[in-house]
Design an enzyme around this catalytic site. Structure first.
Site, mmCIF file in Angstrom:
data_model
loop_
_atom_site.group_PDB
_atom_site.id
_atom_site.type_symbol
_atom_site.label_atom_id
_atom_site.label_comp_id
_atom_site.label_asym_id
_atom_site.label_seq_id
_atom_site.Cartn_x
_atom_site.Cartn_y
_atom_site.Cartn_z
ATOM 1 N N GLN A 187 45.608 56.609 -12.945
ATOM 2 C CA GLN A 187 45.727 55.428 -12.083
ATOM 3 C C GLN A 187 46.172 55.814 -10.663
ATOM 4 O O GLN A 187 46.697 56.906 -10.440
ATOM 5 C CB GLN A 187 46.762 54.470 -12.664
ATOM 6 C CG GLN A 187 46.378 53.808 -13.962
ATOM 7 C CD GLN A 187 47.470 52.842 -14.413
ATOM 8 O OE1 GLN A 187 48.055 53.029 -15.455
ATOM 9 N NE2 GLN A 187 47.739 51.807 -13.641
ATOM 10 N N HIS A 188 45.966 54.870 -9.757
ATOM 11 C CA HIS A 188 46.592 54.819 -8.415
ATOM 12 C C HIS A 188 46.055 55.796 -7.360
ATOM 13 O O HIS A 188 46.323 55.602 -6.178
ATOM 14 C CB HIS A 188 48.114 55.057 -8.483
ATOM 15 C CG HIS A 188 48.854 54.269 -9.499
ATOM 16 N ND1 HIS A 188 48.940 52.901 -9.451
ATOM 17 C CD2 HIS A 188 49.551 54.662 -10.598
ATOM 18 C CE1 HIS A 188 49.676 52.474 -10.485
ATOM 19 N NE2 HIS A 188 50.047 53.524 -11.198
ATOM 20 N N ASP A 223 43.676 55.049 -17.057
ATOM 21 C CA ASP A 223 43.845 55.785 -18.331
ATOM 22 C C ASP A 223 44.728 55.042 -19.331
ATOM 23 O O ASP A 223 44.427 55.011 -20.536
ATOM 24 C CB ASP A 223 44.316 57.231 -18.109
ATOM 25 C CG ASP A 223 45.581 57.375 -17.273
ATOM 26 O OD1 ASP A 223 46.164 56.368 -16.850
ATOM 27 O OD2 ASP A 223 45.977 58.539 -17.034
HETATM 28 O O1 5SP Z 1 50.695 56.338 -12.742
HETATM 29 C C1 5SP Z 1 50.553 56.195 -13.947
HETATM 30 C C2 5SP Z 1 50.732 54.866 -14.567
HETATM 31 O O2 5SP Z 1 51.089 53.865 -13.671
HETATM 32 C C3 5SP Z 1 50.201 57.389 -14.765
HETATM 33 O O3 5SP Z 1 50.274 57.104 -16.143
HETATM 34 C C4 5SP Z 1 48.826 57.911 -14.365
HETATM 35 O O4 5SP Z 1 47.839 56.995 -14.810
HETATM 36 C C5 5SP Z 1 48.593 59.332 -14.844
HETATM 37 O O5 5SP Z 1 48.450 59.422 -16.217
HETATM 38 P P1 5SP Z 1 48.464 60.781 -17.079
HETATM 39 O O6 5SP Z 1 47.623 61.768 -16.406
HETATM 40 O O7 5SP Z 1 49.886 61.174 -17.248
HETATM 41 O O8 5SP Z 1 47.869 60.343 -18.400
#
Ligand code: 5SP
Ligand code: ADP
Length: 465
Positions: free
Chosen positions: A72-73, A223
């Site tokens: 995300q983000h 994700d």
């Molecule tokens: O920033 C967030 C949720 O807001 C994180 O969960 C990212 O989405 C990255 O995920 P992973 O790579 O750790 O699965």
């Protein structure tokens, strides 16, 4: 003999890209692939495409639909010609911590943000990265004509369409999950008055388009939303995902708005909401500790399991990469309670596992304060494979812990979304359940003591109530 169509799901996460190919009607996995990403917090998106190409090589024959789940983000900026303006700033890049504080104040405070977009932005959110860019790289910011998230960019590469979904859009800080609409005014405020094009927000089972070879591409999502879709969460289910990030989330029907900023009021990938709290330090706390102790992950497990609960009084605040929950982007980690008698490899290993999970237990408390009912924990992500994590989690969370069969849940959720887009049905296809391992709730007194000690040390060092 007729064979069921195949669908593929992609997880383009922080550390790697994973691809699964599944039977569209049952979800049975028939092929998998994987490729690593570099260990950085800013990255040229081409790296994700190369990793997708490598991970999916030879896997997509006969695949009728594909979906992309992504970290995300991340801020992906494109110029007029469709080239990236600068490397993408990822969710775990903390340089925009001050920009986040400034933006919260400028809009009128955390309540206003929580009401406007369901979340109070911290350094992870796209909107704060755009502010950072506007302030520090104004010439580059002037060249930006489109802003995408990591999964949007991969979907765009696959289809040529500038689209996103409600789940991932909800992590930008300029989309209201309650109203299902962008807040272009907030984007403009953050980005120095600039108004780049944003991806069109697709419905949950709407297709983005087709690849050159004719594969249907679903909307894709973030994700965590994809993992939720794979697990088919119901009331009482709370997921704890231990990847690069540690996330704690559930699903609900009403839009969350937590003015403390601990719980982000994201949207899910089915039309509901996904309140979520996220730490910056999860699986890598274990890898870093294993390295520091001169062992591997199996060795770390052995050491941690040989120590008593409570690690002989050692407490690790594992803010190794800064922290997001609590919001301390510039913090470093710290180890407390060292004495000659307790300074053993076993206690150090145990303190790493307990420290990582205690931070997430505080996040779980915040989720419950926001109305999410927690009857059981579903433990997923790479570090859910750790025997020590499986031993400590039921103690720290004080709830029964369900460990689904090892699987790439994000990629599976993206594949399920692809199967849904292919079927065009009202609900996602009902895929068969796996056989999870059930760990009963652990000793609640030991768990409470651990959590309490973690909070006290946190308050002592970082003055957080
Ligand atoms: O920033 C967030 C949720 O807001 C994180 O969960 C990212 O989405 C990255 O995920 P992973 O790579 O750790 O699965
Ligand atoms: N048995 C294990 N014990 C602890 N950590 C593990 C184990 N297996 C994998 N991991 C960790 O899980 C992480 C990868 O998890 P994953 O959920 O794929 O992360 P991400 O989605 O953020 O890329 C890596 O840091 C890896 O070291």
């Amino acid at each position: 003999m007729t064979t069921a169509p195949l669908v593929a799901g992609v997880d383009s996460s922080t550390q790697s890209t994973k691809v699964v190919v599944c039977d569209a009607s049952t979800g049975a996995v028939v092929r998998t692939g994987r490729a690593a990403h570099p260990d950085t917090t800013e990255v040229d998106p081409q790296v994700w495409w190369d990793a997708f190409t490598e991970a999916s090589a030879g896997l997509l024959d006969g695949v009728r639909a594909i979906g992309v789940g992504g970290q995300q983000h991340g801020m992906v900026t494109l110029d007029e010609a469709g080239n990236v303006v600068r490397p993408a700033l990822l969710w775990n890049d903390t340089r925009s911590g001050k920009a986040a504080d400034d933006l919260v104040a400028e809009l009128g405070g955390p309540h206003i943000w929580a009401d406007a977009v369901g979340s109070v932005p911290v350094a992870s959110f796209t909107v704060t990265k755009l502010r950072w860019m506007a302030e520090h790289e104004p010439e580059l910011a002037d060249r930006v004509t489109r802003i995408l998230l990591p999964h949007d960019w991969l979907t765009w590469k696959l289809t040529g369409e500038l689209v996103t979904d409600r789940g991932d859009a909800s992590g930008t800080g300029y989309f209201s999950p309650a109203k299902n609409a962008y807040r272009e005014d907030i984007l403009a405020t953050a980005f120095g008055g600039r108004a780049p094009e944003l991806p069109r927000v697709l419905g949950a089972r709407e297709a983005a388009g087709r690849t050159e070879s004719g594969i249907l591409v679903s909307a894709g999502t973030g994700d965590n939303m994809a993992a939720a879709l794979a697990l088919g969460l119901g009331e009482g289910d709370v997921v704890v995902s231990l990847g690069t990030s540690g996330t704690v989330f559930g699903v609900c029907e009403t839009a969350p708005a937590d003015p403390t900023g601990i719980v982000a009021g994201f949207a899910d990938a089915t039309g509901r909401f996904l309140p979520l709290a996220c730490t910056l330090n999860a699986a890598r706390v274990l890898t870093a500790t294993a390295t520091a102790l001169g062992t591997d992950l199996a060795g770390l497990d052995r050491l941690a399991l040989a120590a008593e609960p409570g690690a002989g009084g050692l407490t690790l605040l594992p803010y190794l990469d800064g922290e997001r929950t609590p919001n301390l982007p510039d913090a470093a980690g710290s180890l407390h309670g060292l004495r000659r008698a307790n300074m053993t490899l076993e206690n150090l290993a145990r303190a790493a596992v307990e420290g990582m999970l205690s931070g997430l237990a505080a996040a779980l408390d915040a989720l419950q304060d926001n109305g999410i009912i927690a009857r059981r924990i579903l433990l997923i992500g790479g570090a859910a494979q750790s025997g020590a994590v499986r031993a400590v989690a039921p103690i720290v969370f004080g709830l029964p812990v369900v460990v689904p069969e090892p699987a790439e849940h994000v990629a599976l959720g993206a594949a399920r979304q692809a199967a849904w887009a292919l079927a065009g049905t009202g609900e996602p296809p009902a895929w068969s359940e796996d056989k999870p391992q059930l760990l009963p709730a652990g000793d609640s007194t030991a768990g409470q003591e651990l959590r309490q000690r973690h909070l006290e040390i946190r308050e002592l060092v970082h003055h957080i109530q």
